[in-house]
Motif scaffolding. Structure first.
Motif, PDB file in Angstrom:
ATOM      1  N   LEU A 133       2.468   3.021  -4.829  1.00 30.43           N
ATOM      2  CA  LEU A 133       1.074   3.454  -4.787  1.00 30.43           C
ATOM      3  C   LEU A 133       0.169   2.496  -5.539  1.00 30.43           C
ATOM      4  CD1 LEU A 133       1.491   7.310  -5.315  1.00 30.43           C
ATOM      5  CD2 LEU A 133       0.594   6.174  -3.273  1.00 30.43           C
ATOM      6  N   LEU A 134       0.650   1.994  -6.680  1.00 30.77           N
ATOM      7  CA  LEU A 134      -0.140   1.040  -7.452  1.00 30.77           C
ATOM      8  C   LEU A 134      -0.374  -0.235  -6.650  1.00 30.77           C
ATOM      9  CD1 LEU A 134      -1.471   0.230 -10.136  1.00 30.77           C
ATOM     10  CD2 LEU A 134       0.757  -0.597 -10.902  1.00 30.77           C
ATOM     11  N   THR A 135       0.658  -0.712  -5.981  1.00 22.99           N
ATOM     12  CA  THR A 135       0.548  -1.956  -5.224  1.00 22.99           C
ATOM     13  C   THR A 135      -0.384  -1.806  -4.028  1.00 22.99           C
ATOM     14  OG1 THR A 135       2.821  -2.486  -5.868  1.00 22.99           O
ATOM     15  CG2 THR A 135       1.867  -3.777  -4.093  1.00 22.99           C
ATOM     16  N   VAL A 136      -0.247  -0.706  -3.297  1.00 18.78           N
ATOM     17  CA  VAL A 136      -1.114  -0.543  -2.125  1.00 18.78           C
ATOM     18  C   VAL A 136      -2.551  -0.279  -2.555  1.00 18.78           C
ATOM     19  CG1 VAL A 136      -0.780   1.966  -1.818  1.00 18.78           C
ATOM     20  CG2 VAL A 136      -1.281   0.524   0.156  1.00 18.78           C
ATOM     21  N   SER A 137      -2.770   0.412  -3.671  1.00 17.03           N
ATOM     22  CA  SER A 137      -4.130   0.634  -4.162  1.00 17.03           C
ATOM     23  C   SER A 137      -4.781  -0.683  -4.563  1.00 17.03           C
ATOM     24  CB  SER A 137      -4.111   1.594  -5.361  1.00 17.03           C
ATOM     25  OG  SER A 137      -3.635   2.863  -4.993  1.00 17.03           O
ATOM     26  N   ALA A 138      -4.023  -1.536  -5.261  1.00 14.24           N
ATOM     27  CA  ALA A 138      -4.568  -2.829  -5.673  1.00 14.24           C
ATOM     28  C   ALA A 138      -4.850  -3.712  -4.463  1.00 14.24           C
ATOM     29  CB  ALA A 138      -3.591  -3.517  -6.621  1.00 14.24           C
ATOM     30  N   THR A 139      -3.937  -3.705  -3.490  1.00 21.59           N
ATOM     31  CA  THR A 139      -4.141  -4.523  -2.288  1.00 21.59           C
ATOM     32  C   THR A 139      -5.361  -4.059  -1.506  1.00 21.59           C
ATOM     33  OG1 THR A 139      -1.752  -4.898  -2.140  1.00 21.59           O
ATOM     34  CG2 THR A 139      -3.068  -5.345  -0.170  1.00 21.59           C
ATOM     35  N   ALA A 140      -5.462  -2.746  -1.299  1.00 17.30           N
ATOM     36  CA  ALA A 140      -6.619  -2.216  -0.568  1.00 17.30           C
ATOM     37  C   ALA A 140      -7.913  -2.483  -1.336  1.00 17.30           C
ATOM     38  CB  ALA A 140      -6.440  -0.719  -0.328  1.00 17.30           C
ATOM     39  N   GLY A 141      -7.853  -2.344  -2.657  1.00 12.62           N
ATOM     40  CA  GLY A 141      -9.045  -2.618  -3.452  1.00 12.62           C
ATOM     41  C   GLY A 141      -9.498  -4.055  -3.320  1.00 12.62           C
ATOM     42  N   GLY A 142      -8.547  -4.983  -3.342  1.00 14.22           N
ATOM     43  CA  GLY A 142      -8.904  -6.387  -3.161  1.00 14.22           C
ATOM     44  C   GLY A 142      -9.526  -6.648  -1.801  1.00 14.22           C
ATOM     45  N   LEU A 143      -9.001  -5.992  -0.773  1.00 15.54           N
ATOM     46  CA  LEU A 143      -9.563  -6.175   0.564  1.00 15.54           C
ATOM     47  C   LEU A 143     -10.949  -5.551   0.684  1.00 15.54           C
ATOM     48  CD1 LEU A 143      -6.369  -5.560   2.738  1.00 15.54           C
ATOM     49  CD2 LEU A 143      -7.606  -7.720   2.429  1.00 15.54           C
ATOM     50  N   TYR A 144     -11.153  -4.394   0.053  1.00 14.68           N
ATOM     51  CA  TYR A 144     -12.476  -3.776   0.085  1.00 14.68           C
ATOM     52  C   TYR A 144     -13.529  -4.681  -0.563  1.00 14.68           C
ATOM     53  CZ  TYR A 144     -11.508   0.891   1.913  1.00 14.68           C
ATOM     54  OH  TYR A 144     -11.199   1.948   2.735  1.00 14.68           O
ATOM     55  N   LEU A 145     -13.109  -5.410  -1.599  1.00 15.25           N
ATOM     56  CA  LEU A 145     -14.044  -6.305  -2.268  1.00 15.25           C
ATOM     57  C   LEU A 145     -14.225  -7.613  -1.519  1.00 15.25           C
ATOM     58  CD1 LEU A 145     -12.891  -5.832  -5.974  1.00 15.25           C
ATOM     59  CD2 LEU A 145     -14.972  -4.929  -4.910  1.00 15.25           C
ATOM     60  N   THR A 146     -13.198  -8.038  -0.783  1.00 17.16           N
ATOM     61  CA  THR A 146     -13.223  -9.353  -0.135  1.00 17.16           C
ATOM     62  C   THR A 146     -13.807  -9.327   1.266  1.00 17.16           C
ATOM     63  OG1 THR A 146     -11.250  -9.982  -1.396  1.00 17.16           O
ATOM     64  CG2 THR A 146     -11.798 -11.318   0.536  1.00 17.16           C
ATOM     65  N   LEU A 147     -13.419  -8.347   2.075  1.00 21.46           N
ATOM     66  CA  LEU A 147     -13.790  -8.340   3.492  1.00 21.46           C
ATOM     67  C   LEU A 147     -15.300  -8.394   3.747  1.00 21.46           C
ATOM     68  CD1 LEU A 147     -11.180  -5.833   4.989  1.00 21.46           C
ATOM     69  CD2 LEU A 147     -11.202  -8.323   5.171  1.00 21.46           C
ATOM     70  N   PRO A 148     -16.126  -7.683   2.966  1.00 18.75           N
ATOM     71  CA  PRO A 148     -17.569  -7.759   3.247  1.00 18.75           C
ATOM     72  C   PRO A 148     -18.145  -9.163   3.141  1.00 18.75           C
ATOM     73  CG  PRO A 148     -17.093  -5.880   1.847  1.00 18.75           C
ATOM     74  CD  PRO A 148     -15.829  -6.676   1.929  1.00 18.75           C
ATOM     75  N   HIS A 149     -17.504 -10.032   2.357  1.00 14.72           N
ATOM     76  CA  HIS A 149     -18.018 -11.394   2.197  1.00 14.72           C
ATOM     77  C   HIS A 149     -17.529 -12.329   3.301  1.00 14.72           C
ATOM     78  CE1 HIS A 149     -19.564 -10.378  -1.779  1.00 14.72           C
ATOM     79  NE2 HIS A 149     -18.390  -9.834  -2.057  1.00 14.72           N
ATOM     80  N   LEU A 150     -16.599 -11.862   4.118  1.00  9.30           N
ATOM     81  CA  LEU A 150     -16.027 -12.714   5.160  1.00  9.30           C
ATOM     82  C   LEU A 150     -16.643 -12.487   6.525  1.00  9.30           C
ATOM     83  CD1 LEU A 150     -12.239 -12.517   4.182  1.00  9.30           C
ATOM     84  CD2 LEU A 150     -13.925 -14.255   3.554  1.00  9.30           C
ATOM     85  N   GLY A 151     -17.393 -11.411   6.675  1.00 13.87           N
ATOM     86  CA  GLY A 151     -18.029 -11.151   7.957  1.00 13.87           C
ATOM     87  C   GLY A 151     -17.939  -9.687   8.340  1.00 13.87           C
ATOM     88  N   THR A 152     -18.503  -9.363   9.489  1.00 18.81           N
ATOM     89  CA  THR A 152     -18.506  -7.988   9.989  1.00 18.81           C
ATOM     90  C   THR A 152     -17.555  -7.884  11.170  1.00 18.81           C
ATOM     91  OG1 THR A 152     -20.389  -8.484  11.422  1.00 18.81           O
ATOM     92  CG2 THR A 152     -20.868  -7.660   9.211  1.00 18.81           C
ATOM     93  N   GLY A 153     -17.494  -6.689  11.748  1.00 15.63           N
ATOM     94  CA  GLY A 153     -16.646  -6.480  12.905  1.00 15.63           C
ATOM     95  C   GLY A 153     -15.281  -5.961  12.523  1.00 15.63           C
ATOM     96  N   HIS A 154     -14.592  -5.418  13.525  1.00 13.45           N
ATOM     97  CA  HIS A 154     -13.307  -4.772  13.273  1.00 13.45           C
ATOM     98  C   HIS A 154     -12.155  -5.747  13.174  1.00 13.45           C
ATOM     99  CE1 HIS A 154     -13.282  -5.397  17.648  1.00 13.45           C
ATOM    100  NE2 HIS A 154     -11.953  -5.391  17.550  1.00 13.45           N
TER     101      HIS A 154
END
Length: 395
Positions: A133-154
């Protein structure tokens, strides 16, 4: 011996890959809606189909992981994830996206089933589940912070999940094959049937209630609590950080408090947070409810997963309970939308809070291991104590 730490690392990586899609579901649904011109309900339905595919994989593989072999089953799941989510990422048409989400969801469920089965065979399944749970929470958190800066779309979130599957693939070589595992331990009937059935039914409702609120939390924050989109994103980011703190606390405490108190008291506190968030008409109360809720959720979930692991050292109940949780997650957004339309957000919160309080009782009863038998339904056979160490199953 290095084999066991490596096997644990492979199981945690599989756990992370399998749970990543559900953790990223809000951004997946939002980007599908914007990128493909879908309504919120249509995009949410695709998310629900993805989670249903994951749940079906778990139910189908609950008793088959060892027969197929952990290594083979894990590679099958990761291949389905890479192909399915990769197809969804590469397509701008609705049909391939839906087909990819279904295939990817099946792969996520398969990876999670292997991880849950293997974690159940560890000497301390609670700590292994907490690490996942700790690993998936950290991974998802990193993606939530990173993805908006890389662009939009699915494409980006789907591609990220597919990439995670490919990154985990090499670690499957640390998992045992089916033949060796079957030689070590003969397959027996599913134990703890009454306790397992009660726990699976309860966690389905438990997950559904919380994800019913999660599915409409954005709308509550914007329309009822009066937050801007920027402020709402900040609240969710802090809530995710609180979730990481909750996972860390759960890992540090381990089973020292037992399982009954964290499950029962934690679920009651979550019910209060659900009521507070749903009724919030200002930023402060909304943020308080969301942040406390996200801090408590992983603590209770880690104990529920650990409890499921003790019911069967071969991991069958862990897989079935996890699949029931995924089914509840899939039903949550639809439930939240229907309830909020019928009785409004505050009324929805009261209904969901009441449901959580109702299911807290049977889950606590299973944790105490005094109210239910471990044998076939109605057999009255005794249950071994939770403190008894589960012997490793070769992973």
């Amino acid at each position: 011996m290095p084999a066991r730490p490596r096997a644990l690392g492979a199981l945690v990586a599989l756990f992370t890959a399998g749970y990543l899609a559900p953790y990223l579901l809000p951004t997946l649904v939002g980007r599908l809606s914007a990128g493909l011109g879908l309504s919120s309900a249509q995009a949410g339905l695709i998310g629900s189909v993805l989670l249903l595919g994951s749940s079906c994989a778990g139910f189908a593989l609950a008793s088959s992981v060892e027969r197929i072999g952990p290594r083979g089953a894990a590679r099958l799941g990761l291949a389905c994830m890479a192909l399915g989510y990769g197809t969804a990422a590469a397509s701008a048409s609705l049909s391939p996206v839906v087909a990819g989400a279904v295939l990817g969801g099946f792969g996520s469920g398969t990876a999670t089933a292997v991880a849950a089965s293997g974690i159940s065979g560890r000497p301390d399944p609670h700590r292994a589940a907490t690490l996942g749970l700790l690993t998936v929470s950290a991974t998802a958190g990193g993606l939530y912070l990173t993805l908006p800066h890389l662009g939009t779309g699915h494409a980006l979130p789907f591609a990220a999940i597919a990439a995670a599957a490919l990154l985990v693939w090499p670690l499957t070589g640390w998992l045992p094959g089916g033949t060796a595992a079957l030689r070590r331990t003969p397959v027996g009937p599913l134990p703890s049937r009454r306790a397992g059935a009660v726990l699976a039914a309860s966690i389905l409702c438990w997950s559904m209630a919380q994800n019913a609120l999660w599915g409409v939390s954005g709308r509550i924050g914007l329309t009822q609590a009066g937050l801007s989109e920027v402020a709402l994103g900040l609240v969710f980011a802090v809530a995710l950080g609180a979730g990481l703190a909750g996972v860390t606390a759960a890992g540090a405490l381990g089973p020292r408090l037992g399982r009954a108190a964290p499950i029962g008291v934690g679920t009651a506190l979550i019910a209060g947070c659900v009521v507070l968030s749903a009724a919030a008409d200002d930023a402060g109360s909304f943020a308080t409810g969301e942040i406390l809720w996200n801090a408590l959720y992983p603590v209770v979930l880690s104990h529920l997963l650990g409890l499921a692991a003790t019911l069967d050292p071969r991991g069958r109940w862990a897989v079935l309970v996890g699949s029931a949780s995924s089914l509840g997650v899939a039903c949550g957004p639809v439930t939240g939308s229907l309830l909020s339309e019928a009785v409004g957000y505050p009324g929805m919160g009261l209904a969901l809070g009441a449901l959580l309080l109702v299911v807290a009782a049977p889950m606590t009863g299973v944790a105490r291991r005094g109210a239910f038998s471990a044998g076939p339904l109605g057999s009255g056979a005794g249950v071994r104590p939770l403190s008894e160490e589960v012997s490793p199953s070769g992973v």
